[in-house]
Write a protein that holds these residues in place. Sequence first.
Motif, PDB file in Angstrom:
ATOM      1  N   ARG A 113       0.834  -1.196   0.000  1.00  0.00           N
ATOM      2  CA  ARG A 113       0.000   0.000   0.000  1.00  0.00           C
ATOM      3  C   ARG A 113       0.874   1.252   0.000  1.00  0.00           C
ATOM      4  NH1 ARG A 113      -2.383  -0.550   4.435  1.00  0.00           N
ATOM      5  NH2 ARG A 113      -3.616  -2.333   3.765  1.00  0.00           N
ATOM      6  N   LEU A 114       1.946   1.218   0.791  1.00  0.00           N
ATOM      7  CA  LEU A 114       2.856   2.373   0.848  1.00  0.00           C
ATOM      8  C   LEU A 114       3.534   2.616  -0.508  1.00  0.00           C
ATOM      9  CD1 LEU A 114       4.506   1.829   4.355  1.00  0.00           C
ATOM     10  CD2 LEU A 114       3.026   3.731   3.680  1.00  0.00           C
ATOM     11  N   LEU A 115       3.663   1.533  -1.292  1.00  0.00           N
ATOM     12  CA  LEU A 115       4.294   1.668  -2.605  1.00  0.00           C
ATOM     13  C   LEU A 115       3.268   2.013  -3.687  1.00  0.00           C
ATOM     14  CD1 LEU A 115       6.722  -1.377  -2.365  1.00  0.00           C
ATOM     15  CD2 LEU A 115       7.395   1.028  -2.478  1.00  0.00           C
ATOM     16  N   GLY A 116       1.992   2.148  -3.271  1.00  0.00           N
ATOM     17  CA  GLY A 116       0.950   2.486  -4.222  1.00  0.00           C
ATOM     18  C   GLY A 116       0.453   1.310  -5.046  1.00  0.00           C
ATOM     19  N   ARG A 117       0.872   0.101  -4.695  1.00  0.00           N
ATOM     20  CA  ARG A 117       0.408  -1.087  -5.436  1.00  0.00           C
ATOM     21  C   ARG A 117      -0.875  -1.612  -4.780  1.00  0.00           C
ATOM     22  NH1 ARG A 117       6.211  -4.048  -5.581  1.00  0.00           N
ATOM     23  NH2 ARG A 117       5.011  -5.856  -6.307  1.00  0.00           N
ATOM     24  N   ASP A 118      -1.974  -0.835  -4.965  1.00  0.00           N
ATOM     25  CA  ASP A 118      -3.188  -1.044  -4.180  1.00  0.00           C
ATOM     26  C   ASP A 118      -3.877  -2.388  -4.442  1.00  0.00           C
ATOM     27  OD1 ASP A 118      -2.764   1.321  -2.934  1.00  0.00           O
ATOM     28  OD2 ASP A 118      -4.188   2.477  -4.142  1.00  0.00           O
ATOM     29  N   ASP A 119      -3.872  -2.841  -5.712  1.00  0.00           N
ATOM     30  CA  ASP A 119      -4.558  -4.101  -6.021  1.00  0.00           C
ATOM     31  C   ASP A 119      -3.898  -5.279  -5.307  1.00  0.00           C
ATOM     32  OD1 ASP A 119      -6.177  -2.621  -7.552  1.00  0.00           O
ATOM     33  OD2 ASP A 119      -5.392  -3.292  -9.503  1.00  0.00           O
ATOM     34  N   GLU A 120      -2.567  -5.324  -5.391  1.00  0.00           N
ATOM     35  CA  GLU A 120      -1.850  -6.402  -4.700  1.00  0.00           C
ATOM     36  C   GLU A 120      -2.018  -6.289  -3.185  1.00  0.00           C
ATOM     37  OE1 GLU A 120       2.313  -7.026  -6.667  1.00  0.00           O
ATOM     38  OE2 GLU A 120       1.535  -5.070  -7.308  1.00  0.00           O
ATOM     39  N   ALA A 121      -2.046  -5.033  -2.715  1.00  0.00           N
ATOM     40  CA  ALA A 121      -2.233  -4.802  -1.283  1.00  0.00           C
ATOM     41  C   ALA A 121      -3.571  -5.361  -0.811  1.00  0.00           C
ATOM     42  CB  ALA A 121      -2.132  -3.310  -0.969  1.00  0.00           C
ATOM     43  N   ALA A 122      -4.608  -5.162  -1.629  1.00  0.00           N
ATOM     44  CA  ALA A 122      -5.944  -5.628  -1.251  1.00  0.00           C
ATOM     45  C   ALA A 122      -5.980  -7.158  -1.162  1.00  0.00           C
ATOM     46  CB  ALA A 122      -6.972  -5.121  -2.259  1.00  0.00           C
ATOM     47  N   ILE A 123      -5.293  -7.827  -2.100  1.00  0.00           N
ATOM     48  CA  ILE A 123      -5.257  -9.300  -2.077  1.00  0.00           C
ATOM     49  C   ILE A 123      -4.551  -9.788  -0.810  1.00  0.00           C
ATOM     50  CG2 ILE A 123      -4.309 -11.346  -3.218  1.00  0.00           C
ATOM     51  CD1 ILE A 123      -4.650  -9.801  -5.891  1.00  0.00           C
ATOM     52  N   ALA A 124      -3.396  -9.172  -0.513  1.00  0.00           N
ATOM     53  CA  ALA A 124      -2.649  -9.564   0.689  1.00  0.00           C
ATOM     54  C   ALA A 124      -3.473  -9.294   1.945  1.00  0.00           C
ATOM     55  CB  ALA A 124      -1.321  -8.809   0.749  1.00  0.00           C
ATOM     56  N   ALA A 125      -4.211  -8.170   1.942  1.00  0.00           N
ATOM     57  CA  ALA A 125      -5.014  -7.822   3.121  1.00  0.00           C
ATOM     58  C   ALA A 125      -6.126  -8.834   3.344  1.00  0.00           C
ATOM     59  CB  ALA A 125      -5.583  -6.419   2.962  1.00  0.00           C
TER      60      ALA A 125
END
Lengths: 122, 408
Positions: free
Chosen positions: B374-386
């Motif tokens: 998320r801090l790197l702005g990679r929101d889609d991947e962040a959402a999957i990890a979350a």
Amino acid sequence: MAGYLILLYVDEAAYAAGADGTGDGALFAAHQKFAAEHGDALRGGAQLAPSATATAVRGQGSAPTWSAADDAVVTDGPFFETKEALGGFYLIDAPDLDAALAIARDVPAPFGGVEVRPVIYP
Amino acid sequence: MISADAALADAHRHEWGPVLAATVRVTRDLDLAEECVQEAYAQALVAWRAEGVPARPGAWLTTAARRRATDRLRHADVAARALPLLVTDEAVDATPGDTGDTDLLALVFTCCHPALAEPARVALTLRLLGGLTTAEIAKAFLVGEATMAARITRAKKKIATARVPYRVPGPAELPERLDAVLTVVHLVLTTGHTAPDGEALVRRDLVDRALDLARLLRARFPADPAVAGLLALVLLTDARREARTGPDGGLVLLADQDRSRWDGSLIAEGTLLAREAMARSRPDTVSRYALLAAIAAVHAEAPSAAATDWAEIVGLYDVLLVRWPSPVVALNRAVAVGFADGPAAGLDALEPLTAEPRLASYHYLAAARAKFLRLLGRDDEAAIAASEALLLAGNAVERAFLAQRGGS
């Protein structure tokens, strides 16, 4: 005072290979030294021939008399086939488990380890 | 004037172990001692309500329990006991009343004997020293009550039959035996700090028991750096307790915690002990508890998350990873790298851990990846990890936190 049986479990293949290399004499001497050091506690002990020489007998006796039956079955091999087989034992007297474990730590067992079991005296 | 019920609750929390330990000295039988102590507490409830709380509740309970034990031992039915008597040192028996700490420590070392399986050591410690019920212990460790009861019964039977002595070990055995005790106390702390399951984030009862045990060990082994480190770790962990949950009971991460809600006196004591533990340690033999305490002390002394000395924390984790290699330590180190050198470096440090099977079901790994992505702005991947982290979390408070953060 209580009794404990120290069971020596040995990787027989490693023992056979290792004994060739180092000579059985050194290990035997180590056991003699152990026996001399703990002579007061020792009640008995022996080395066992390899597990390939074992013969199992099962099915003796049943309730209510528990007396030996005629249908006991003799088979070849040890009771359990395991990588580390029973290779010998010491019977010791010790006041408690910590004292027994202190003796067990001194048992030469380079090809495996030992198990310490309380003995039940009636 | 403290009420009888409050005094009894307090005595249950602080005196159960000492009272039981003194009673075991009389009965030399764990089950019988437990029964006598339970009866003494029941007797106290009636007596204290009627006559007021005694000046020394612990001494009152000990006298009552030991008297019951003496009475019970006179009866013939005890002769037919199921298990052999515990092995005790008769010499200590000569001065009843003066042996409180020795009895208590003997009970600690008996419960934590390496001849018992580790889960059994923890269970026995919580039950015999902490006075927790089998049901409470079962809940804390996510096993059924019948399973936990069987585990405790088996362990007691082994102690009696194999003659595990009721004694503080001698100098030769002490280092190994003390380490086994510290492991149990640390497990109680970590289980209490973030309960693996349930509605509340923290099991106060467990953390309190860990604190009592750590203080007891510190009093007896004041020169031992591992003991100092463990007590420091308990204090510093406990100092953040109030700030770890928000007004709604939701989880607040270390970085976002209101540091004015940290307990200053616990931090002062813990930091001092952590420093002492490190000063007394050699780099090649430093205990994991001293290192964990040192890490906690760096956090505790930082005015904010941003002003934390993350490089120092990474350095301490580097040593910890050598002394105590574990995937969880590696994960914590990677997170610290992310704070010290930026989210990209943190993500790189996490990458090799995603292949670690022992972390596959550990939700902190997915949560940490989500944060850095998320801090790197990679929101889609962040959402999957979350959402992966949410799926794996067992604690309701943690789940709620992850759900909220995943949606934002």
